[in-house]
Write an enzyme that holds these catalytic residues in place. Structure first.
Site, mmCIF file in Angstrom:
data_model
loop_
_atom_site.group_PDB
_atom_site.id
_atom_site.type_symbol
_atom_site.label_atom_id
_atom_site.label_comp_id
_atom_site.label_asym_id
_atom_site.label_seq_id
_atom_site.Cartn_x
_atom_site.Cartn_y
_atom_site.Cartn_z
ATOM 1 N N THR A 82 0.807 -1.221 0.000
ATOM 2 C CA THR A 82 0.000 0.000 0.000
ATOM 3 C C THR A 82 0.843 1.276 0.000
ATOM 4 O O THR A 82 0.298 2.373 -0.052
ATOM 5 C CB THR A 82 -0.952 0.022 1.212
ATOM 6 O OG1 THR A 82 -0.189 -0.127 2.413
ATOM 7 C CG2 THR A 82 -1.976 -1.096 1.112
ATOM 8 N N CYS B 297 18.267 4.436 -4.564
ATOM 9 C CA CYS B 297 17.765 5.022 -5.809
ATOM 10 C C CYS B 297 18.813 5.887 -6.505
ATOM 11 O O CYS B 297 18.982 5.803 -7.731
ATOM 12 C CB CYS B 297 16.505 5.842 -5.532
ATOM 13 S SG CYS B 297 16.651 7.006 -4.163
ATOM 14 N N LYS C 256 26.154 5.808 1.354
ATOM 15 C CA LYS C 256 25.513 4.723 0.599
ATOM 16 C C LYS C 256 26.010 4.733 -0.844
ATOM 17 O O LYS C 256 26.322 3.682 -1.420
ATOM 18 C CB LYS C 256 23.982 4.887 0.610
ATOM 19 C CG LYS C 256 23.298 4.507 1.898
ATOM 20 C CD LYS C 256 21.796 4.822 1.780
ATOM 21 C CE LYS C 256 21.079 4.665 3.111
ATOM 22 N NZ LYS C 256 19.659 5.067 3.005
ATOM 23 N N HIS D 180 14.965 12.235 -9.362
ATOM 24 C CA HIS D 180 16.262 12.643 -8.823
ATOM 25 C C HIS D 180 17.169 13.086 -9.967
ATOM 26 O O HIS D 180 17.217 12.449 -11.031
ATOM 27 C CB HIS D 180 16.946 11.478 -8.102
ATOM 28 C CG HIS D 180 16.302 11.096 -6.801
ATOM 29 N ND1 HIS D 180 15.308 11.824 -6.198
ATOM 30 C CD2 HIS D 180 16.542 10.028 -5.968
ATOM 31 C CE1 HIS D 180 14.965 11.237 -5.059
ATOM 32 N NE2 HIS D 180 15.691 10.156 -4.905
ATOM 33 N N ASN E 151 12.766 8.264 -9.405
ATOM 34 C CA ASN E 151 13.306 7.568 -8.235
ATOM 35 C C ASN E 151 12.373 6.487 -7.703
ATOM 36 O O ASN E 151 12.824 5.553 -7.032
ATOM 37 C CB ASN E 151 13.615 8.567 -7.114
ATOM 38 C CG ASN E 151 12.429 9.443 -6.762
ATOM 39 O OD1 ASN E 151 11.966 10.233 -7.593
ATOM 40 N ND2 ASN E 151 11.936 9.334 -5.542
#
Length: 342
Positions: free
Chosen positions: A16, A135, A219, A248, A321
């Site tokens: 959801t 992403c 990351k 992005h 993204n």
């Protein structure tokens, strides 16, 4: 999808949410060979019905017992739930494709972008889990892989301009409400972000670390080295949240190991998988966030040589993204998995 094609039981954990909804859309748009689709979420969403291929499917409770007979489990329910439920899904016989940060840097879990390192999927047998990268990492490496293969990469300097949808639905609502408040001459309240995001740029994504970088920046550093299987690449990143809803954008400066011209890079990327070249400055054509929403491809443009060093190239990279940065990449992993390993 042919009548004789094998079909698979797929579960979406976090069905959801924004990415869960995008996963549904991608499964449909790519005609994924589904036998059963099981939608899982937290207690507050149980009983809700989501429309898929003309059929209403009721959301069930995400639990450790929810994965019986599931072949592939697509997880987008956050790192905590992935830690709690992904091992149970794998133990039940499902291959988990996890969109959270939970397993990305686990040495036993492959971190995969199908256009970049599909061979790594073979490591799924270690834990039954495949990790989806961050992403901002995904779109960058889709653009960089042809350059890496051709001339090698020595160093990357990255600046990102990341949409609020990367934070979630509440961040989208916050930007929307701040813009409306500004237009009405009212005060703009901030709760999701530490400062106003409308008409502003926040050089702060995720929490700060002892080295002065944020988790988001590290990351990109660590995931790039893992996916490219090269810890020698020098990488530095600054990640910025901007008042954009979806898409992005990234400025990527590349120092290559040997010389490559801008024209050669354009030629490489014009036929690269997952890439759409948008680079005609005479007509003011270049990638923009407003153009990437709903697009499967990563848009690349503003390709030019860095005149300050011998082997330098600049790129401007833009992608949806929620799609390539999350849902699409996960489904592509699933497609590659069933094609090569199932």
């Amino acid at each position: 999808m042919s009548e004789n094609q094998k079909k698979y039981n797929v579960a979406i954990a976090g069905a959801t949410g924004a990415v869960g909804g995008a996963m549904l859309d991608v499964l449909d748009r790519r005609d994924f060979p589904l036998k059963e689709l099981r939608l899982l979420a937290s207690e507050r969403s149980v009983g809700k019905k989501l429309l898929f291929r003309g059929e209403e499917i009721e959301v069930q409770l995400l639990s450790k017992d929810a994965f019986k007979d599931i072949d592939i489990a697509l997880f987008s329910a956050g790192a905590t739930r992935s830690f709690d439920y992904a091992p149970a899904a794998a133990a039940a016989g499902a291959v988990v494709i996890d969109n959270s940060s939970a397993y990305r840097m686990d040495p036993d879990v492959p971190l995969v972008i199908p256009e970049v390192n599909p061979h790594a999927i073979a490591q799924y047998t270690n834990r039954g889990i495949i990790a989806n990268p961050n992403c901002s990492t995904i779109q960058m490496l889709v653009a960089l892989k042809p350059i890496l293969d051709k001339v090698g990469i020595k160093r990357l300097v990255i600046s990102t301009y990341q949409a609020v949808s990367g934070t979630g639905a509440k961040a989208i609502e916050e930007l929307d409400s701040q813009v409306k408040a500004y237009a009405a001459g009212k005060s703009m309240d901030a709760s999701v972000y530490p400062h106003q995001i409308a008409f502003n740029c926040l050089p702060h994504i995720d929490s700060f670390l002892e080295n002065g970088y944020t988790k988001e920046e590290m990351k990109m550093v660590n995931e790039t080295r893992k996916i490219f299987e090269d810890d020698s690449i020098g990488i530095t990143a600054t990640t910025v949240r901007v008042p954009v809803f979806y898409g992005h954008s990234e400025s990527v400066n590349i120092e290559t190991k040997s010389k490559i011209t801008a024209a050669e890079v354009k030629e490489l990327l014009s036929s690269a998988p997952g890439v759409k070249l948008v680079d005609n400055t005479d007509d003011l054509k270049y990638p923009m966030a407003i153009d990437c929403a709903g697009e499967f491809e990563t848009l690349v443009g503003r390709i030019r040589e860095d005149e300050s060093i011998d082997n330098g190239i600049n790129l401007w990279v833009v992608s949806d993204n929620i799609l390539k940065g999350a849902a699409l990449n996960a489904v592509q992993i699933a497609e590659t998995f069933i094609a090569e390993y199932k």
